[in-house]
Design an enzyme around this catalytic site. Structure first.
Site, PDB file in Angstrom:
ATOM      1  N   TRP A 324     -38.605  15.132  19.939  1.00 21.20           N
ATOM      2  CA  TRP A 324     -37.792  14.256  19.132  1.00 21.20           C
ATOM      3  C   TRP A 324     -36.316  14.017  19.683  1.00 21.20           C
ATOM      4  O   TRP A 324     -35.668  13.023  19.617  1.00 21.20           O
ATOM      5  CB  TRP A 324     -37.517  15.103  17.756  1.00 21.20           C
ATOM      6  CG  TRP A 324     -36.804  14.530  16.913  1.00 21.20           C
ATOM      7  CD1 TRP A 324     -36.968  13.766  15.782  1.00 21.20           C
ATOM      8  CD2 TRP A 324     -35.406  14.675  16.642  1.00 21.20           C
ATOM      9  NE1 TRP A 324     -36.005  13.500  15.203  1.00 21.20           N
ATOM     10  CE2 TRP A 324     -34.891  13.938  15.500  1.00 21.20           C
ATOM     11  CE3 TRP A 324     -34.285  15.585  17.354  1.00 21.20           C
ATOM     12  CZ2 TRP A 324     -33.708  13.889  14.866  1.00 21.20           C
ATOM     13  CZ3 TRP A 324     -32.958  15.541  17.040  1.00 21.20           C
ATOM     14  CH2 TRP A 324     -32.510  14.700  15.573  1.00 21.20           C
ATOM     15  N   HIS A 325     -35.956  15.106  20.511  1.00 16.46           N
ATOM     16  CA  HIS A 325     -34.696  14.715  21.139  1.00 16.46           C
ATOM     17  C   HIS A 325     -34.541  13.619  22.286  1.00 16.46           C
ATOM     18  O   HIS A 325     -33.487  13.058  22.353  1.00 16.46           O
ATOM     19  CB  HIS A 325     -34.146  16.061  21.745  1.00 16.46           C
ATOM     20  CG  HIS A 325     -33.689  17.238  20.671  1.00 16.46           C
ATOM     21  ND1 HIS A 325     -34.718  17.997  20.152  1.00 16.46           N
ATOM     22  CD2 HIS A 325     -32.477  17.276  20.142  1.00 16.46           C
ATOM     23  CE1 HIS A 325     -34.086  18.752  19.202  1.00 16.46           C
ATOM     24  NE2 HIS A 325     -32.827  18.523  19.236  1.00 16.46           N
ATOM     25  N   GLY A 326     -35.684  13.441  22.842  1.00 14.20           N
ATOM     26  CA  GLY A 326     -35.401  12.492  23.693  1.00 14.20           C
ATOM     27  C   GLY A 326     -36.770  12.405  24.587  1.00 14.20           C
ATOM     28  O   GLY A 326     -37.569  13.261  24.860  1.00 14.20           O
ATOM     29  N   PHE A 463     -29.503  10.932  20.095  1.00  8.86           N
ATOM     30  CA  PHE A 463     -31.007  11.195  19.600  1.00  8.86           C
ATOM     31  C   PHE A 463     -31.307  10.137  18.579  1.00  8.86           C
ATOM     32  O   PHE A 463     -32.034  10.451  17.744  1.00  8.86           O
ATOM     33  CB  PHE A 463     -31.059  12.596  19.226  1.00  8.86           C
ATOM     34  CG  PHE A 463     -30.566  13.429  20.273  1.00  8.86           C
ATOM     35  CD1 PHE A 463     -31.181  13.209  21.582  1.00  8.86           C
ATOM     36  CD2 PHE A 463     -29.978  14.605  20.299  1.00  8.86           C
ATOM     37  CE1 PHE A 463     -30.477  14.200  22.931  1.00  8.86           C
ATOM     38  CE2 PHE A 463     -29.646  15.652  21.311  1.00  8.86           C
ATOM     39  CZ  PHE A 463     -29.902  15.151  22.535  1.00  8.86           C
TER      40      PHE A 463
END
Lengths: 463, 331
Positions: A324-326, A463
């Site tokens: 989800w963060h990258g 993000f």
């Protein structure tokens, strides 16, 4: 428009003044306009994405509520998930996936270059936050937990409410929407409580995070020049930088909303006092961890399944939260480390004696800090360089800790201890006026005199 | 009414805290902040005992300390050839936009004059949109003569133009394709020039450095250029502070520009030099423009793979002598 900018310091009081000055029935319009101005200040083009997500989810929400045919309902849900995840994948992971696929793709080199340059656009700010928020909305309607919003403009406000738009907390419709549409009265209590949270947020973002950032950057940019102790100072420093950065942002967001009488959910509860990984995730980025729990972990079967499935569920949730963060292997490793240690902790029964508490705390702190190494590193080789260094006579540079950071950090830790068992406002309400204002004086002095001057926007904006 | 009273009282308390903070900060912390993050202003505050202040970028110092016997700065070497004391206020990539903010801090009647480098390349799109520009904008904000706490806050709240590398690149490319040059197609813009000449499309070192020269020098300075306005303001500031002003046009590697691109490029550079002289040289108003543009030969430039104003000892000495000559001539 960053929170710690002159633009916001002008924008916010104007919005608050107008909010209480205009008639209640027009407030939603004011907040919507303010939110779109706030978001559009990054790039006007980004507004089209949030508008698209809003329109589709508004339509899907209505259709889900009106249709009883399960097949149709699934189709509508898939439309919402497809659009939001599609936006996310395209903008956030498109370049990463293309780099994976292109080397083996049977197309000419010039076409590959065309694709790479086409995908090299700026990531829309906060896209992971608002897409998750709107997906939560449609899933909740699908599960008949909530009724849809009938008014497009008011729904658009739920999606774009500016204090929490670009970095959360990720709010649930059931919790946020009634508050946004309530006839909130101007009270001293709301303004005061909101201002306190914002002040504390500015302090930890501008004095702590922004002063740690250049030190951490130096270590991660050229790790081979630093000794083992200095590199670990950089790793531990990043843990505090990201906490101060994100917690500071969340406090400003929560404080800004509180000034309008809206209570956003708490996103952090002194996470570095956690005594296990499970405990850490009850305290860190709570709005995201509960989102994953409710919309991924529970639908996968949660804990009421056999052990193998349970292990799979845990790992899926942690790895997805990393992703989800990258789009980078480092985020996957970060999530996997948390997942693995979570499973290990749950598998080994350790007596919960009070004298063991410091050991549990230290163990958790070190695991979390070790995982941050991968979160911060540019890539895996950078992480390895920071971890192992060069072991050469030239690896002798050290970090010069500025005194303002040292003193600011001591104040921060003292305040964290103070707010460990109760909320900021509860503690301050109990504190005598003179002591409280002396504290404000110190905090304001630090913000005005010692805030970092290097350009480090909020980490979670990316993000 | 009760709420207004309560808020009013707290605003008053906040104002008291801000005033106290400002006093404490100025008394105990401001100088150490400047020493770390605003070194040129820190240095300037300690240099008002000199006759002349020398505002410059990296052209002041050596990048060839191995071959140079005397590694002194231009500003120091100047003192060998004149009776005036000169102190350097130099920082890498600094330009007139930063210098003008610093000059505002010079108290009236403390020094005789200022020497400011006139770097033609600092007018180029490459410099205007260079990788250091965000940092230089920060310095510009920090050096503005505001109350110290306001100045500090402009830094910490990033109240100055910040552009991403992508934005800078887009802006640079827009300059290259739209800034008109006084030639016919394909030399009417930088982009057309390099897009239509085959030698720039090869990927060897000669082609690369040729392209760098073209991008760094192919432009025309005019009245509306932001850097021109900075220099205009410096002239006005010097006048208002009763300072003698010496603008010295920095030597460029004309030999290399001629060899790599030809006279069409050197003519542009010379025209820009002529613009500076025509616009600013006015001894009756105590403004002198020293033309050093073509005084340093290729062998005295230390960089070979990029156009810079970095000179070896001989090059720096030539500049120092030229400035000293002007200083000696000023009554």
């Amino acid at each position: 428009m960053l929170f710690n900018s002159v633009e916001f310091l002008v924008f916010f009081p104007i919005v608050i003044a107008l909010y209480y000055a205009i008639q209640y029935k027009w407030r939603w319009l004011l907040l919507l306009a303010a939110s779109y101005i706030f978001y559009g200040s990054w790039k006007v083009e980004f507004l089209s994405l949030i508008a698209l997500s809003t329109l589709v989810d508004f339509y899907v929400g209505k259709q889900l509520y009106e249709n009883t045919d399960p097949k149709k309902r699934w189709k509508y849900l898939l439309l919402s998930l497809g659009l939001n995840l599609g936006l996310l994948i395209f903008f956030k992971y498109g370049s990463f996936l293309a780099n994976l696929a292109l080397p083996i793709a049977p197309i000419p080199e010039w076409r590959k270059n065309q694709i790479v340059s086409f995908l090299a656009f700026d990531l829309p700010v906060g896209i992971s936050f608002y897409t998750f928020q709107t997906m939560g909305y449609t899933i909740d309607i699908f599960k008949n937990k909530i009724k849809p919003e009938k008014h497009l403009g008011k729904f658009a406000l739920y999606v774009s409410y500016f204090p929490q738009l670009v970095a959360g907390p990720i709010e649930r419709f059931k919790h946020l929407q009634p508050q946004l549409l309530a006839n909130n009265k101007l009270t001293y209590r709301n303004l005061c409580h909101g201002a306190r949270l914002m002040l504390y947020g500015f302090f930890i973002k501008m004095v702590i995070a922004d002063n740690i950032a250049p030190l951490v950057d130096a270590v991660f940019e050229s790790p081979l020049e630093y000794s083992l102790i200095t590199r670990w100072t950089g790793i531990l420093g990043f843990g505090w930088q990201i906490y101060a950065d994100f917690y500071g942002y969340s406090l400003i967001a929560i404080g800004a909303a509180r000034c309008m009488g809206v209570e956003l959910i708490t996103n952090f509860k002194t996470p570095y006092f956690a005594k296990s990984i499970q405990d850490f995730w009850r305290r860190w980025h709570i709005s995201l961890s509960t989102w994953f729990r409710d919309y991924i972990f529970v639908p996968l079967g949660g804990s009421n399944v056999n052990k193998v499935i349970w292990i799979r569920n845990i790992l899926v949730v942690f790895i997805l939260s990393g992703l989800w963060h990258g789009a980078n292997y480092t985020f996957i490793i970060w999530g996997a480390i948390h997942g693995l240690f979570y499973l290990i902790e749950r598998s080994i029964k350790v007596p919960n004696r009070s004298f063991l508490k410091p050991i549990h705390w230290l163990k958790t702190y070190l695991i979390v800090s070790f995982a941050w190494l991968f979160f911060r590193a540019e890539d895996i080789s950078n992480a390895m360089e920071v971890l192992f260094g060069a072991d050469s006579m030239y690896s002798n540079k050290y970090l010069d800790l500025p005194f303002e950071l040292v003193f600011g950090f001591i104040i921060f830790i003292m305040l964290e201890l103070l707010f460990k068992s109760d909320s900021v406002n509860s503690v301050l309400n109990r504190t005598p006026f003179a002591v409280r204002w002396s504290g404000y004086g110190v905090i304001i002095f630090f913000i005005l005199s010692f805030a970092g001057t290097t350009n480090h926007p909020f980490i979670y904006f990316q993000f | 009414m009760e709420i207004v009273k309560k808020i009013g009282l707290r605003i008053l308390l906040l104002a008291v805290i801000a005033i106290a903070t400002s006093a404490i900060y100025k008394r105990y912390f401001y100088q150490s902040f400047l020493e770390k993050e605003g070194f040129l202003l820190y240095r300037l505050n300690r240099s008002v005992n000199a006759d002349y202040l020398f505002f410059s970028a990296s052209s002041d110092y050596t990048f060839d300390s191995i071959n140079d016997i005397d590694t002194s700065r231009v500003s120091v070497l100047t003192m060998n050839y004149c009776t005036k004391s000169v102190k350097s206020i130099a920082g890498g990539a600094h330009h007139a936009g930063v210098f003008k903010q610093l000059i505002k801090h010079i108290p009236k009647n403390t020094i005789e004059g200022i020497i400011v480098s006139f770097n033609i390349r600092s007018f180029s799109p490459k410099w205007l949109t260079g990788i250091n520009e965000n940092l230089l904008q920060k310095y510009t904000a920090l050096y503005k003569p505001n109350p110290v706490l306001i100045s500090r806050l402009t830094g910490s709240l990033k109240f100055y133009p910040i552009r991403t590398q992508k934005e800078l690149e887009q802006e640079r490319n827009a300059y290259f394709s739209s800034w008109p040059l006084p030639y016919l197609f394909p030399k009417n813009t930088v982009k057309n020039w390099y897009s239509n000449e085959r030698r720039f499309s090869t990927n060897d070192s000669i082609a690369n450095i040729s392209l760098e020269y073209l991008k760094s020098f192919a432009f025309v300075i005019n009245d509306n250029h932001s850097r021109t306005k900075d220099f205009d303001e410096i002239v006005e500031l010097a006048k208002s502070k009763n300072l003698k002003l010496i603008l010295h046009v920095l030597p460029e590697n004309m030999d290399e520009a001629r060899r790599l691109i030809g006279d069409s490029l050197t003519a542009l550079i010379q025209a820009n030099r002529d613009f500076a002289i025509a616009r600013y040289h006015n001894p009756t108003a105590s403004v002198w423009v020293i033309d050093n543009l073509e005084k340093v030969r290729h062998v005295d430039f230390t960089d070979r793979d990029f156009p810079t104003e970095h000179y070896n000892q001989n090059g720096r000495t030539i500049i120092a002598k030229s400035i000293a000559k002007q200083l000696n001539a000023i009554k």
